[in-house]
Design an enzyme around this catalytic site. Structure first.
Site, PDB file in Angstrom:
ATOM      1  N   CYS A  75      -5.650  -3.172   2.015  1.00 31.58           N
ATOM      2  CA  CYS A  75      -5.469  -3.260   3.465  1.00 31.58           C
ATOM      3  C   CYS A  75      -6.761  -3.407   4.270  1.00 31.58           C
ATOM      4  O   CYS A  75      -7.299  -4.487   4.402  1.00 31.58           O
ATOM      5  CB  CYS A  75      -4.669  -2.050   3.949  1.00 31.58           C
ATOM      6  SG  CYS A  75      -3.961  -2.304   5.604  1.00 31.58           S
ATOM      7  N   GLU A 135       0.834  -1.202   0.000  1.00 29.04           N
ATOM      8  CA  GLU A 135       0.000   0.000   0.000  1.00 29.04           C
ATOM      9  C   GLU A 135       0.870   1.253   0.000  1.00 29.04           C
ATOM     10  O   GLU A 135       1.832   1.372   0.765  1.00 29.04           O
ATOM     11  CB  GLU A 135      -0.880  -0.042   1.252  1.00 29.04           C
ATOM     12  CG  GLU A 135      -1.858   1.091   1.417  1.00 29.04           C
ATOM     13  CD  GLU A 135      -2.709   0.917   2.667  1.00 29.04           C
ATOM     14  OE1 GLU A 135      -3.700   1.649   2.795  1.00 29.04           O
ATOM     15  OE2 GLU A 135      -2.376   0.053   3.504  1.00 29.04           O
ATOM     16  N   LYS A 140      -9.109   2.405  -2.332  1.00 32.20           N
ATOM     17  CA  LYS A 140      -9.378   1.717  -1.068  1.00 32.20           C
ATOM     18  C   LYS A 140     -10.818   1.998  -0.661  1.00 32.20           C
ATOM     19  O   LYS A 140     -11.241   3.156  -0.594  1.00 32.20           O
ATOM     20  CB  LYS A 140      -8.405   2.212  -0.002  1.00 32.20           C
ATOM     21  CG  LYS A 140      -8.422   1.453   1.306  1.00 32.20           C
ATOM     22  CD  LYS A 140      -7.273   1.943   2.197  1.00 32.20           C
ATOM     23  CE  LYS A 140      -7.157   1.151   3.482  1.00 32.20           C
ATOM     24  NZ  LYS A 140      -5.978   1.589   4.288  1.00 32.20           N
TER      25      LYS A 140
END
Length: 633
Positions: free
Chosen positions: A167, A45, A114
């Site tokens: 994540c 990330e 994300k």
């Protein structure tokens, strides 16, 4: 190659707020992964900028450098077939997004933002980034190029799709990968920057492993490494690759020079599992845009361990745990049948061989469960033309040691009478000669069960059922077969496990039974009482047949793939031609003997592979093996 795809999870050396140096590091590792035939490589990330830049994300200098670095990476990777996924902060509609950028051959294929932004103790991402959840059918501009943008992207390479999440997305109640899986994606890539705390890696590992199982897919996870560590948090660079609930590869954390973890994922196996074993097809789906990749790297050699004994855990502690569970399932199944029928006795033939020994041990445990006497077990030893003194004595000694009722009925006279009745020459040792003995024994057991108000317990194991290595209406038939779900390679371990918990006398008998060659003992014995008819000399090694069975039935592998896997698994034990000859025999026997499985007795399923026609395996008895044999040739 045989449905395998090589993927890589990378945790490179990261320079915080220095995109140009990060780009150089990414390219260095990317070239190595490409040389290793990697189809898809995953980076952490925000690896272009560094995850811990904090308020520097507001600085125009940093973001301009990110965009320049992305362009430099593309220009330097034009010749690479490997698809790679990097993390970068990107602007869209005057909002900053934490993004996964999917690239290949000098092109941006797509950008996935994300979905879920954390706002907790260590991470205040909502201070800088906007959630991407719900963004669909949009494009983002990167250096003048319009690129598909949104959480509705799936990427198609070879003949499968893969999805991307970032994540925190994995930690949410409904991760995006679940919808990606339901809509057809087989692999899932997670760019992460998860800091390390005491025991957090265990939770993270379990999360990745479990998600791969829930999605019935491959899950590739790459997290930021030690050079990301700054101020109050430390990162370990955890990289994990899992396939359907099993971790295939994982790195050692806290490496100063970064880490690259490779694994070859069996995409064909995942497809078959979704179709055959689960309610996958009933999952709720969402619409996704499909982005096609360019041609990707293909494998020249598969780098993966193939267990030669897939039914038997190699770890002794795990093996004992497995044996305990299987034994409990067998005994519980029989106890239910005994309780339901209200029989006075259970009746079984006891030869002194492996299968009947295991069946007797299960019967003994069944009586313990029900609080009944061991005398409610009637074991019948029925010596014939091929019975040796070793097996005969072991059968009698075991029955005595366990305290069960034992009766001995010699079948030679009855068989000779039958030969006379049907006009068969007893000197001709053909299938009639053999099957007469098996059917005579079954008749005795069935009639004794009627006489004693009992139930005949079968002894044939899963491997014999697969190969049809039983006499139709002979040992093929019983009233309940406790061994029907247990493969031959596991039978010895189950008996050994019971032996380890038995008294010294019983244990010694069981260990001798374990070391006795497998034989039906239907042919006349040798002059010195030796066993002349050894099953594995006739039909081949059971360890090979169990390997063939496992990969054919559980994962739908075709013969050519099974041959390749077996050659790898049994390297140094059997050569390719030997394996091929026994595989050919396995295929022929498996197809030819479905008619026996179509009317096999009830019995407990103990593992994921079972051949009951009422449950796991439904196959026409008249199916031909021609196509399978042709492919093998």
């Amino acid at each position: 190659m045989y449905g395998f795809v090589r993927v890589a999870a990378v945790s490179p050396k990261v320079y915080i707020a220095q995109p140009q140096k990060n780009g150089e590091e990414i390219l260095k590792v990317l070239n190595k992964t490409a040389e290793n035939d990697t189809a898809i490589a995953l980076f952490p990330e925000l690896c272009i900028s560094g995850y811990t830049c904090a308020d520097l994300f507001f600085q125009d200098n940093l973001l301009k450098s990110v965009y320049r670095t992305l362009e430099d990476i593309l220009e330097s990777s034009v010749s690479l077939e490997t698809v790679f996924i990097v993390g970068a902060p990107l602007w869209h509609k005057n909002r900053l997004y934490n993004c996964a950028v999917v690239c290949q051959k000098g092109d941006f294929l797509g950008v996935v933002p994300k979905s879920y932004i954390p706002n907790k103790k260590e991470f205040y991402e909502k201070r800088w980034f906007v959630e991407g959840k719900g963004i669909r059918d949009e494009e983002i501009e990167i250096n003048g190029k319009k690129v598909p943008f949104g959480t509705d992207l799936l990427f198609r390479t070879y003949d499968f799709d893969f999805g991307v999440e970032v994540c925190e997305d994995l930690w949410t109640v409904i991760p995006p990968s679940l919808y990606q899986a339901a809509s057809g994606a087989l692999l899932f890539f997670n760019l992460s920057a998860s800091n390390d705390l005491v025991a957090k890696y265990e939770y993270r590992r379990e999360l990745v492993k479990t998600q791969s199982a829930r999605c019935i897919g491959g899950y590739i996870y790459a997290s930021a490494g030690v050079h990301e560590s700054t101020t109050d948090v430390v990162y370990g660079g955890h990289c994990i690759i899992a396939e359907n609930g099993a971790v295939l590869a994982e790195n050692r954390r806290f490496e100063r020079e970064g880490a690259v973890v490779y694994a070859d994922i069996d995409v064909e196996r995942l497809k078959f599992t979704r179709v055959s074993e689960t309610s996958f097809a009933d999952s709720e789906t969402k619409s996704f845009r499909i982005v096609k990749t360019y041609k990707t790297k293909t494998l020249k050699n598969i780098d993966r361990f193939f267990d030669p004994h897939p039914f038997v855990p190699s770890n002794p502690a795990k093996r004992d745990e497995r044996c305990e569970e299987i034994f409990a399932i067998q005994a519980a199944g029989l106890a239910k049948r005994v309780e339901h029928t209200g029989v006075k006795k259970v009746v079984l033939g006891l030869s002194g061989g492996l299968d009947s020994t295991l069946a007797l041990l299960v019967c003994s445990e069944c009586m313990n469960i029900l609080g009944r006497s061991q005398k409610d077990i009637l074991a019948v030893t029925m010596p014939g033309f091929g019975t040796t003194s070793r097996t005969h004595e072991n059968a009698k000694s075991l029955a005595e040691s366990l305290g069960v009722e034992l009766r001995e009925i010699d079948i030679t006279k009855a068989c000779m009478q039958h030969f006379e009745d049907i006009g068969h020459n007893p000197q001709v040792h053909d299938v009639t000669y053999e099957n007469t003995q098996a059917r005579e024994r079954t008749q005795i057991l069935m009639d004794l069960a009627n006489k004693e108000g009992g139930l005949v317990v079968g002894t044939g194991d899963l491997s014999e059922i697969a190969l049809g290595f039983s006499t139709y209406a002979g040992d093929h038939i019983s009233m309940y077969n406790v061994n029907s779900g247990v493969p031959k390679t596991l039978v010895r371990y189950l008996i050994h496990w019971v032996a380890s918990k038995s008294d010294e006398k019983t244990s010694k008998i069981l260990e001798d039974i374990i070391s006795t060659p497998v034989s039906p003992e239907l042919m006349p014995k040798g002059e010195n009482e030796e066993i002349v008819q050894k099953t594995e000399d006739i039909i081949g090694p059971y360890e090979l047949h169990d390997f063939f069975l496992y990969h054919m039935v559980k994962y739908g592998a075709n013969p050519k793939k099974i041959l390749y896997l077996a050659v790898r698994a049994f390297d140094g034990i059997y050569d390719k031609e030997t394996i091929k000859s026994w595989l050919r025999l396995f295929v022929k026997r498996f197809f030819a003997n479905q008619f026996k499985r179509s009317c096999m007795p009830d019995g407990p399923k103990v593992g994921t592979i079972a051949l009951s026609p009422r449950g796991d395996w439904r196959m026409p008895s008249d199916a031909k093996a021609d196509e399978w044999l042709r492919e093998l040739e």
